[in-house]
Design an enzyme around this catalytic site. Structure first.
Site, PDB file in Angstrom:
ATOM      1  N   LYS A  62     -11.124 -32.066  -1.877  1.00  0.00           N
ATOM      2  CA  LYS A  62     -12.197 -31.411  -1.304  1.00  0.00           C
ATOM      3  C   LYS A  62     -13.571 -32.181  -1.866  1.00  0.00           C
ATOM      4  CE  LYS A  62      -9.512 -27.430  -0.428  1.00  0.00           C
ATOM      5  NZ  LYS A  62      -9.149 -26.135  -1.161  1.00  0.00           N
ATOM      6  N   GLN A 106      -9.612 -21.565  -5.769  1.00  0.00           N
ATOM      7  CA  GLN A 106      -8.663 -22.479  -5.249  1.00  0.00           C
ATOM      8  C   GLN A 106      -7.118 -21.397  -5.437  1.00  0.00           C
ATOM      9  OE1 GLN A 106      -8.368 -25.396  -3.785  1.00  0.00           O
ATOM     10  NE2 GLN A 106      -6.070 -24.981  -3.471  1.00  0.00           N
ATOM     11  N   ASP A 129     -14.808 -19.704   2.172  1.00  0.00           N
ATOM     12  CA  ASP A 129     -13.344 -19.875   2.572  1.00  0.00           C
ATOM     13  C   ASP A 129     -12.503 -18.717   3.037  1.00  0.00           C
ATOM     14  OD1 ASP A 129     -11.176 -21.582   2.194  1.00  0.00           O
ATOM     15  OD2 ASP A 129     -10.430 -20.749   0.335  1.00  0.00           O
TER      16      ASP A 129
END
Ligand code: NAP
Length: 292
Positions: A62, A106, A129
C-alpha cells in the site's frame, strides 16, 4: 484445441490491474490539484500492530502505491502487546492531526485488543478504509461514505465489465464487517436479490448454484468448486490466502463461468487503488478543495 480453450478462457478473465491503474492515475491528478490549491500533500496514516508478516507485506504494498501517486504515507508501528487504551489514544491523536487525512488500521489486530473500540476511534471523515459502524450504517442506507475498499473495488470491477446487477441473484459467501456485509448491502442498493452465506449456512453448494453473480469472501483456499457454479455465472474471488491463492478453485470454476477474477490480479489491485482514491477524496474534503 488446447490453444482454442486458452483463448476462450482469456476472454472470461476480469482484469483488475488495468482499471486499478486508471483509478490510481485519477487519484494522482486529484493529489496534484490538492497540492496546487492548498500547498498540502494528502496523507494516509497506517497503523500496524504486531509483526504478522502478511500484514507487513500488505502495508508495504500500500505504501509503495501511495509513493507512486505522490501521496504521503505515514507508518505507525506498534508492539503486539499494546493495550486497547493506548492504541485508541494513538488513533485519536492521528484523528486530531490536521496533516493526516486518512487512517488505516491494518487488520487483523492481535487478539486481546478490542478491535471494534480501535476502529470506532477513527473519525468518520478519515475512515478511508470504511471500518467504523457509522460508515457501515451509511453504506447500508446507500448514503455517501468512504466505503470498505474491497467491496467498493469489486463494484467498480463489476461496472467496468458491464455486469448486470438489477434483478439478478447475487450470492455472497462471508459476512465480515469489512467485506461480506457491506458487499451484500451494496448489491442490494443496486437492486440485486442477495443471499448472504456464512459458516452456518446449510447446503451451501445448492445456494451457490442459483447465483448469477457470486462473491467469494471466505478466507479458505480454493473453497468454491466448479460443480457449484451455474452456467454463465460471474465469479468474483475476493480471497487472498497464504501462497496467493483465492477462495475459488479457478481451474474448475472458469469452465461454467462467463467472467471470473484471477488471483492475483483481480480484486486485490482494485482494493488498494480504491484506498488511495478515497484518501485523496478525504483530503480534498478536509482541505475544502473543489474539483470543478
Ligand atoms: P473473515 O473475517 O475471516 O470472514 C470469513 C467469512 O467466511 C465469515 O463470515 C465466515 O462465516 C465465512 N466462512 C468461513 N467458513 C465458511 C464455510 N465453510 N462456509 C461458508 N462460509 C464460511 O474474512 P474476511 O476478512 O472477510 O476476508 C475474506 C477473504 O477475503 C480472505 O481470503 C481475505 O484474505 C480476503 N481479503 C482480500 C482482500 C483484497 O484486497 N483482495 C481484502 C480483504 C480480505 P462466519 O461469520 O459464520 O464465521
Amino acid at each position: 484445441m488446447l490453444f482454442v480453450m486458452d483463448a476462450i478462457h482469456k476472454t472470461k478473465l476480469m482484469d483488475g490491474r488495468g482499471p486499478a491503474r486508471r483509478l490510481r492515475e485519477q487519484a494522482r491528478a486529484k493529489i496534484e490539484r490538492i497540492r496546487e490549491q492548498t500547498g498540502q500533500t494528502p496523507t494516509l496514516a497506517t497503523v500496524l500492530v504486531g509483526n504478522d508478516p502478511a500484514s507487513a507485506a500488505y502495508v508495504r504494498m500500500k505504501r509503495r502505491r501511495c509513493d507512486e501517486v505522490g501521496m504521503r504515507s505515514l507508518l505507525i508501528e506498534l508492539p503486539a502487546e499494546i493495550s486497547t487504551e493506548t492504541l485508541v489514544a494513538e488513533v485519536r491523536r492521528l484523528g486530531d492531526d490536521p496533516a493526516v487525512h486518512g487512517i488505516l488500521v491494518q487488520h487483523p489486530v492481535p487478539r486481546p485488543i478490542d478491535r471494534r473500540a480501535v476502529f470506532e476511534s477513527i473519525p468518520i471523515e478519515k475512515d478511508v478504509d470504511g471500518v467504523t459502524s457509522a460508515t457501515l450504517g451509511r453504506v447500508i442506507l446507500g448514503m455517501p461514505a468512504f466505503v470498505p475498499c474491497t467491496p467498493r473495488g469489486i463494484m467498480r470491477l463489476l461496472d467496468e465489465y458491464h455486469v448486470e446487477l438489477d434483478g439478478v441473484h447475487a450470492v455472497v459467501i462471508g459476512r465480515s464487517p469489512i467485506l461480506g456485509r457491506p458487499m451484500a448491502s451494496m448489491l442490494i442498493n443496486r437492486h440485486a436479490t442477495v443471499t448472504l452465506c456464512h459458516s452456518r449456512t446449510r447446503a451451501l453448494p445448492n445456494i451457490v448454484r442459483q447465483a448469477d453473480v457470486l462473491i467469494a469472501a471466505v478466507g479458505k483456499p480454493r473453497f468454491v468448486q466448479g460443480g457449484w457454479i451455474k452456467l454463465g455465472a460471474v465469479i468474483i474471488d475476493a480471497g487472498y490466502n497464504e501462497g496467493i491463492i483465492g477462495d475459488v478453485d479457478f481451474d474448475t470454476c472458469i469452465e461454467p463461468a462467463s467472467l471470473i477474477t484471477p488471483v492475483p490480479g483481480g480484486v486485490g489491485p482494485m482494493t488498494i487503488a480504491t484506498l488511495i482514491d478515497q484518501t485523496a477524496d478525504a483530503a480534498a474534503m478536509q482541505l475544502g478543495v473543489q474539483w470543478r
